[in-house]
Scaffold this motif. Structure first.
Motif, PDB file in Angstrom:
ATOM      1  N   THR A  29       0.763  -1.400   0.084  1.00 12.96           N
ATOM      2  CA  THR A  29      -0.162   0.058   0.012  1.00 12.96           C
ATOM      3  C   THR A  29       0.800   1.288   0.030  1.00 12.96           C
ATOM      4  OG1 THR A  29      -2.160   0.971   0.951  1.00 12.96           O
ATOM      5  CG2 THR A  29      -0.059  -0.040   2.694  1.00 12.96           C
ATOM      6  N   ASN A  30       0.093   2.570  -0.105  1.00 13.47           N
ATOM      7  CA  ASN A  30       0.965   3.758  -0.267  1.00 13.47           C
ATOM      8  C   ASN A  30       1.615   3.931   1.074  1.00 13.47           C
ATOM      9  OD1 ASN A  30      -0.622   5.987   0.770  1.00 13.47           O
ATOM     10  ND2 ASN A  30      -2.191   5.001  -0.469  1.00 13.47           N
ATOM     11  N   GLU A  31       2.535   4.694   1.068  1.00 13.47           N
ATOM     12  CA  GLU A  31       3.502   5.239   2.268  1.00 13.47           C
ATOM     13  C   GLU A  31       2.619   6.134   3.118  1.00 13.47           C
ATOM     14  OE1 GLU A  31       4.612   4.972  -0.623  1.00 13.47           O
ATOM     15  OE2 GLU A  31       6.688   4.142  -0.611  1.00 13.47           O
ATOM     16  N   VAL A  32       1.555   6.719   2.748  1.00 17.17           N
ATOM     17  CA  VAL A  32       0.861   7.565   3.521  1.00 17.17           C
ATOM     18  C   VAL A  32       0.110   6.744   4.641  1.00 17.17           C
ATOM     19  CG1 VAL A  32      -1.021   9.605   3.413  1.00 17.17           C
ATOM     20  CG2 VAL A  32       0.918   9.371   1.544  1.00 17.17           C
ATOM     21  N   VAL A  33      -0.468   5.707   4.279  1.00 22.67           N
ATOM     22  CA  VAL A  33      -1.537   5.154   5.049  1.00 22.67           C
ATOM     23  C   VAL A  33      -1.138   3.678   5.424  1.00 22.67           C
ATOM     24  CG1 VAL A  33      -3.407   6.107   3.466  1.00 22.67           C
ATOM     25  CG2 VAL A  33      -2.346   3.752   2.906  1.00 22.67           C
ATOM     26  N   GLN A  34       0.407   3.287   5.567  1.00 22.82           N
ATOM     27  CA  GLN A  34       0.689   2.142   5.963  1.00 22.82           C
ATOM     28  C   GLN A  34       0.316   2.133   7.534  1.00 22.82           C
ATOM     29  OE1 GLN A  34       4.414   0.194   4.573  1.00 22.82           O
ATOM     30  NE2 GLN A  34       4.965   2.047   3.785  1.00 22.82           N
ATOM     31  N   GLU A  35       0.520   3.115   8.330  1.00 22.46           N
ATOM     32  CA  GLU A  35       0.319   2.745   9.965  1.00 22.46           C
ATOM     33  C   GLU A  35      -1.305   2.627  10.110  1.00 22.46           C
ATOM     34  OE1 GLU A  35       0.768   5.045  14.136  1.00 22.46           O
ATOM     35  OE2 GLU A  35       1.786   5.913  12.347  1.00 22.46           O
ATOM     36  N   ILE A  36      -2.037   3.466   9.570  1.00 24.08           N
ATOM     37  CA  ILE A  36      -3.680   3.321   9.708  1.00 24.08           C
ATOM     38  C   ILE A  36      -4.022   1.974   9.295  1.00 24.08           C
ATOM     39  CG2 ILE A  36      -4.416   4.637   7.670  1.00 24.08           C
ATOM     40  CD1 ILE A  36      -6.719   5.343   9.348  1.00 24.08           C
ATOM     41  N   THR A  37      -3.541   1.411   8.014  1.00 26.03           N
ATOM     42  CA  THR A  37      -3.916   0.249   7.394  1.00 26.03           C
ATOM     43  C   THR A  37      -3.439  -0.921   8.369  1.00 26.03           C
ATOM     44  OG1 THR A  37      -3.597   0.913   5.190  1.00 26.03           O
ATOM     45  CG2 THR A  37      -3.457  -1.310   5.723  1.00 26.03           C
ATOM     46  N   ALA A  38      -2.389  -0.927   8.968  1.00 27.69           N
ATOM     47  CA  ALA A  38      -2.135  -2.099   9.796  1.00 27.69           C
ATOM     48  C   ALA A  38      -2.839  -1.932  11.275  1.00 27.69           C
ATOM     49  CB  ALA A  38      -0.533  -2.053  10.348  1.00 27.69           C
ATOM     50  N   ASN A  39      -3.167  -0.767  11.717  1.00 31.04           N
ATOM     51  CA  ASN A  39      -4.058  -0.770  12.998  1.00 31.04           C
ATOM     52  C   ASN A  39      -5.338  -1.141  12.623  1.00 31.04           C
ATOM     53  OD1 ASN A  39      -1.995   0.076  14.895  1.00 31.04           O
ATOM     54  ND2 ASN A  39      -2.240   2.180  14.305  1.00 31.04           N
ATOM     55  N   VAL A  40      -5.979  -0.812  11.456  1.00 29.50           N
ATOM     56  CA  VAL A  40      -7.523  -1.224  11.237  1.00 29.50           C
ATOM     57  C   VAL A  40      -7.635  -2.648  11.116  1.00 29.50           C
ATOM     58  CG1 VAL A  40      -8.878  -1.119   9.285  1.00 29.50           C
ATOM     59  CG2 VAL A  40      -8.075   0.961   9.931  1.00 29.50           C
ATOM     60  N   LEU A  41      -6.402  -3.251  10.494  1.00 30.88           N
ATOM     61  CA  LEU A  41      -6.553  -4.941  10.210  1.00 30.88           C
ATOM     62  C   LEU A  41      -6.291  -5.562  11.787  1.00 30.88           C
ATOM     63  CD1 LEU A  41      -4.285  -5.237   6.917  1.00 30.88           C
ATOM     64  CD2 LEU A  41      -6.910  -5.725   7.471  1.00 30.88           C
ATOM     65  N   LEU A  42      -5.600  -4.881  12.420  1.00 30.12           N
ATOM     66  CA  LEU A  42      -5.302  -5.454  13.860  1.00 30.12           C
ATOM     67  C   LEU A  42      -6.670  -5.296  14.796  1.00 30.12           C
ATOM     68  CD1 LEU A  42      -1.748  -4.437  14.563  1.00 30.12           C
ATOM     69  CD2 LEU A  42      -2.395  -6.662  14.480  1.00 30.12           C
ATOM     70  N   ALA A  43      -7.085  -4.144  14.645  1.00 29.80           N
ATOM     71  CA  ALA A  43      -8.477  -4.067  15.432  1.00 29.80           C
ATOM     72  C   ALA A  43      -9.444  -4.623  14.816  1.00 29.80           C
ATOM     73  CB  ALA A  43      -8.504  -2.391  15.209  1.00 29.80           C
ATOM     74  N   ALA A  44      -9.689  -4.968  13.567  1.00 27.17           N
ATOM     75  CA  ALA A  44     -10.808  -5.738  13.059  1.00 27.17           C
ATOM     76  C   ALA A  44     -10.723  -7.177  13.405  1.00 27.17           C
ATOM     77  CB  ALA A  44     -10.889  -5.256  11.618  1.00 27.17           C
ATOM     78  N   GLY A  45      -9.451  -7.541  13.745  1.00 26.26           N
ATOM     79  CA  GLY A  45      -9.201  -8.679  14.046  1.00 26.26           C
ATOM     80  C   GLY A  45      -8.322  -9.675  13.146  1.00 26.26           C
ATOM     81  N   ALA A  46      -7.629  -8.931  12.095  1.00 26.96           N
ATOM     82  CA  ALA A  46      -6.738  -9.718  10.945  1.00 26.96           C
ATOM     83  C   ALA A  46      -5.302  -9.379  11.576  1.00 26.96           C
ATOM     84  CB  ALA A  46      -7.142  -9.231   9.752  1.00 26.96           C
ATOM     85  N   SER A  47      -4.396  -9.953  10.652  1.00 23.97           N
ATOM     86  CA  SER A  47      -2.900  -9.840  10.866  1.00 23.97           C
ATOM     87  C   SER A  47      -2.261  -9.013   9.620  1.00 23.97           C
ATOM     88  CB  SER A  47      -2.276 -11.079  11.300  1.00 23.97           C
ATOM     89  OG  SER A  47      -0.957 -10.861  11.542  1.00 23.97           O
ATOM     90  N   PRO A  48      -1.812  -7.941   9.821  1.00 26.88           N
ATOM     91  CA  PRO A  48      -0.993  -7.175   8.758  1.00 26.88           C
ATOM     92  C   PRO A  48       0.486  -7.434   8.491  1.00 26.88           C
ATOM     93  CG  PRO A  48      -1.151  -5.699  10.454  1.00 26.88           C
ATOM     94  CD  PRO A  48      -1.884  -6.896  10.965  1.00 26.88           C
ATOM     95  N   ALA A  49       0.894  -7.526   7.327  1.00 27.77           N
ATOM     96  CA  ALA A  49       2.188  -7.457   7.066  1.00 27.77           C
ATOM     97  C   ALA A  49       2.617  -6.670   5.717  1.00 27.77           C
ATOM     98  CB  ALA A  49       2.696  -8.948   6.698  1.00 27.77           C
ATOM     99  N   MET A  50       3.637  -5.595   5.972  1.00 27.70           N
ATOM    100  CA  MET A  50       4.097  -4.889   4.765  1.00 27.70           C
ATOM    101  C   MET A  50       5.301  -5.477   4.185  1.00 27.70           C
ATOM    102  SD  MET A  50       1.400  -3.259   6.558  1.00 27.70           S
ATOM    103  CE  MET A  50       0.277  -2.057   6.381  1.00 27.70           C
TER     104      MET A  50
END
Length: 266
Positions: A29-50
């Motif tokens: 994903t784009n550099e602007v949104v990597q942190e919120i993307t990871a946090n959204v996935l974690l909060a929802a119940g998934a596991s993120p990896a960049m």
């Protein structure tokens, strides 16, 4: 073509599946949104990896449960990683989601998006202007922002789905999710999401997570709609306690974490 509401029972089942499997989502994903993307996935119940290096991205896509490709900040090395990862995901029968950020605005970007579209994404998730541009019915929005309502893009979404073979999810006041023959609608949400960077991009990651949590490809239409429903309900709950962008950001993550399948049934 008739438009169906998403079944509350199905949506609840999809959220249970997500929380049970905790799918690993490979996010290019784009550099602007990597942190919120990871946090959204974690909060929802998934596991993120960049995993973004072109030398390893395809290898990781082979083991992840789902892949997100977001073209918000494209450059040659990242695009090579995206193409390799998409090809790997297809080869290993893992769902992948294309987020065509700012489609219709820049000829070079549009060409790269169309090359990715040829890699057969399972889902294309974009705003109305992006989807209309991809379908040849518009010239894009204002940068990354849509200048069209989702209702205006419905016919374009259905045509793009039929032509590409992908599920097309066009988001806005009402989200429409279509495979070209069936169309689901998800209503609700709050406009405050448009004032917090990354909520749309992270929704595409949620779509990937929900698709990665279901057992059968035939379930991905409902899985995509369930991701949209989770985001809309979270934004409503967040605005109720945090009606300004800074606090809304944190409240949105809290709501994603706190929502349960029972909330979809009420």
């Amino acid at each position: 073509m008739s438009i169906e509401p998403l079944s509350k029972t199905v949506a609840a089942d999809m959220l249970r599946a997500l929380r049970s499997k905790r799918p690993l989502v490979h996010c290019l994903t784009n550099e602007v949104v990597q942190e919120i993307t990871a946090n959204v996935l974690l909060a929802a119940g998934a596991s993120p990896a960049m995993v973004v290096a072109e030398e390893e991205a395809a290898t990781f896509a082979a083991v992840a449960d789902a892949l997100l490709v977001n073209v918000g900040t494209p450059y040659p090395a990242r695009l090579r990683a995206m193409h390799a990862s998409a090809q790997s995901a297809v080869q290993h029968a893992h769902p992948w989601v294309l987020d065509p950020v700012a489609a219709g605005g820049i000829p070079w970007r549009d060409g790269e998006i169309r090359k990715l579209l040829m890699k057969k994404p399972d889902v294309v998730r974009g705003n109305a202007s992006e989807i209309m541009a991809l379908a040849g019915a518009g010239s894009g929005g204002k940068g990354v922002d849509s200048t069209n309502a989702s209702d205006e893009a419905l016919a374009s979404a259905q045509r793009l789905a039929a032509d590409s073979g992908a599920i097309v999810c066009v988001t806005g006041e009402t989200d429409y999710i279509t495979n070209g023959t069936r169309t689901l609608a998800v209503t609700g949400g709050h406009v405050m999401t448009t004032l917090v960077v990354g909520t749309g991009c992270s929704l595409s990651a949620l779509v990937a997570a929900f698709c990665g949590a279901v057992e059968h490809s035939e379930e991905r239409l409902e899985a995509t709609a369930a991701a949209c429903l989770l985001a809309k309900r979270a934004s409503e709950r967040a605005y109720a306690v945090a009606p300004a962008p800074g606090s809304f950001h944190a409240a949105y993550l809290d709501a994603l974490y706190q929502l349960t399948p029972k909330d979809f049934l009420s």
